[in-house]
Design a protein around this motif. Structure first.
Motif, PDB file in Angstrom:
ATOM      1  N   PHE A  17      17.875   9.109 -11.484  1.00  0.00           N
ATOM      2  CA  PHE A  17      18.158  10.101 -11.009  1.00  0.00           C
ATOM      3  C   PHE A  17      16.637  10.914 -10.753  1.00  0.00           C
ATOM      4  O   PHE A  17      16.875  12.311 -10.600  1.00  0.00           O
ATOM      5  N   TRP A  20      16.833  12.848  -7.610  1.00  0.00           N
ATOM      6  CA  TRP A  20      18.206  13.447  -7.188  1.00  0.00           C
ATOM      7  C   TRP A  20      18.179  14.960  -6.594  1.00  0.00           C
ATOM      8  O   TRP A  20      17.528  15.704  -7.453  1.00  0.00           O
ATOM      9  N   PHE A  21      18.994  15.308  -5.771  1.00  0.00           N
ATOM     10  CA  PHE A  21      19.026  16.711  -5.337  1.00  0.00           C
ATOM     11  C   PHE A  21      20.617  17.001  -5.303  1.00  0.00           C
ATOM     12  O   PHE A  21      21.372  16.326  -4.758  1.00  0.00           O
ATOM     13  N   ASP A  22      20.730  18.034  -5.744  1.00  0.00           N
ATOM     14  CA  ASP A  22      22.265  18.577  -5.970  1.00  0.00           C
ATOM     15  C   ASP A  22      22.385  20.017  -5.538  1.00  0.00           C
ATOM     16  O   ASP A  22      21.760  20.724  -6.115  1.00  0.00           O
ATOM     17  N   PRO A  23      22.967  19.897  -4.565  1.00  0.00           N
ATOM     18  CA  PRO A  23      23.000  21.513  -3.901  1.00  0.00           C
ATOM     19  C   PRO A  23      23.806  22.402  -4.706  1.00  0.00           C
ATOM     20  O   PRO A  23      23.573  23.345  -4.707  1.00  0.00           O
ATOM     21  N   ILE A  24      24.724  21.876  -5.762  1.00  0.00           N
ATOM     22  CA  ILE A  24      25.450  22.556  -6.460  1.00  0.00           C
ATOM     23  C   ILE A  24      24.518  23.335  -7.578  1.00  0.00           C
ATOM     24  O   ILE A  24      24.816  24.465  -7.785  1.00  0.00           O
ATOM     25  N   GLU A  25      23.765  22.328  -7.840  1.00  0.00           N
ATOM     26  CA  GLU A  25      22.840  22.756  -9.065  1.00  0.00           C
ATOM     27  C   GLU A  25      21.603  23.751  -8.400  1.00  0.00           C
ATOM     28  O   GLU A  25      21.294  24.998  -9.167  1.00  0.00           O
ATOM     29  N   VAL A  26      21.183  23.374  -7.273  1.00  0.00           N
ATOM     30  CA  VAL A  26      20.321  24.585  -6.879  1.00  0.00           C
ATOM     31  C   VAL A  26      20.897  25.849  -6.302  1.00  0.00           C
ATOM     32  O   VAL A  26      20.346  26.913  -6.606  1.00  0.00           O
ATOM     33  N   ARG A  29      21.359  27.627  -9.670  1.00  0.00           N
ATOM     34  CA  ARG A  29      20.226  28.218 -10.426  1.00  0.00           C
ATOM     35  C   ARG A  29      19.784  29.396  -9.524  1.00  0.00           C
ATOM     36  O   ARG A  29      19.351  30.329 -10.064  1.00  0.00           O
TER      37      ARG A  29
END
Length: 64
Positions: A17, A20-26, A29
């Motif tokens: 990972f 890994w790009f997670d739009p939910i995490e971004v 944050r």
């Protein structure tokens, strides 16, 4: 002794990972960062007893 066996961490390790790009995490944050900034600004305004970028009248600064 083999020099490679002594320092195995020098080897480039690729994890699954890493890219890994997670739009939910971004999004989370950004919201948390905004919340913390707002909280700090509110506390600072309360401590300074004035609104952001507002100046005190000259009489309170000790100047004539």
């Amino acid at each position: 002794m083999n020099a490679e066996a002594v320092h195995p961490e020098d080897e480039a390790t690729s994890y699954f990972f890493d890219n890994w790009f997670d739009p939910i995490e971004v999004g989370l944050r950004e919201r948390v960062r905004g919340f913390i900034e707002t909280m700090l600004e509110t506390e600072l305004d309360a401590v300074l007893a004035r609104r952001r970028y507002s100046r005190r009248p000259a009489a309170h600064c000790g100047r004539s």
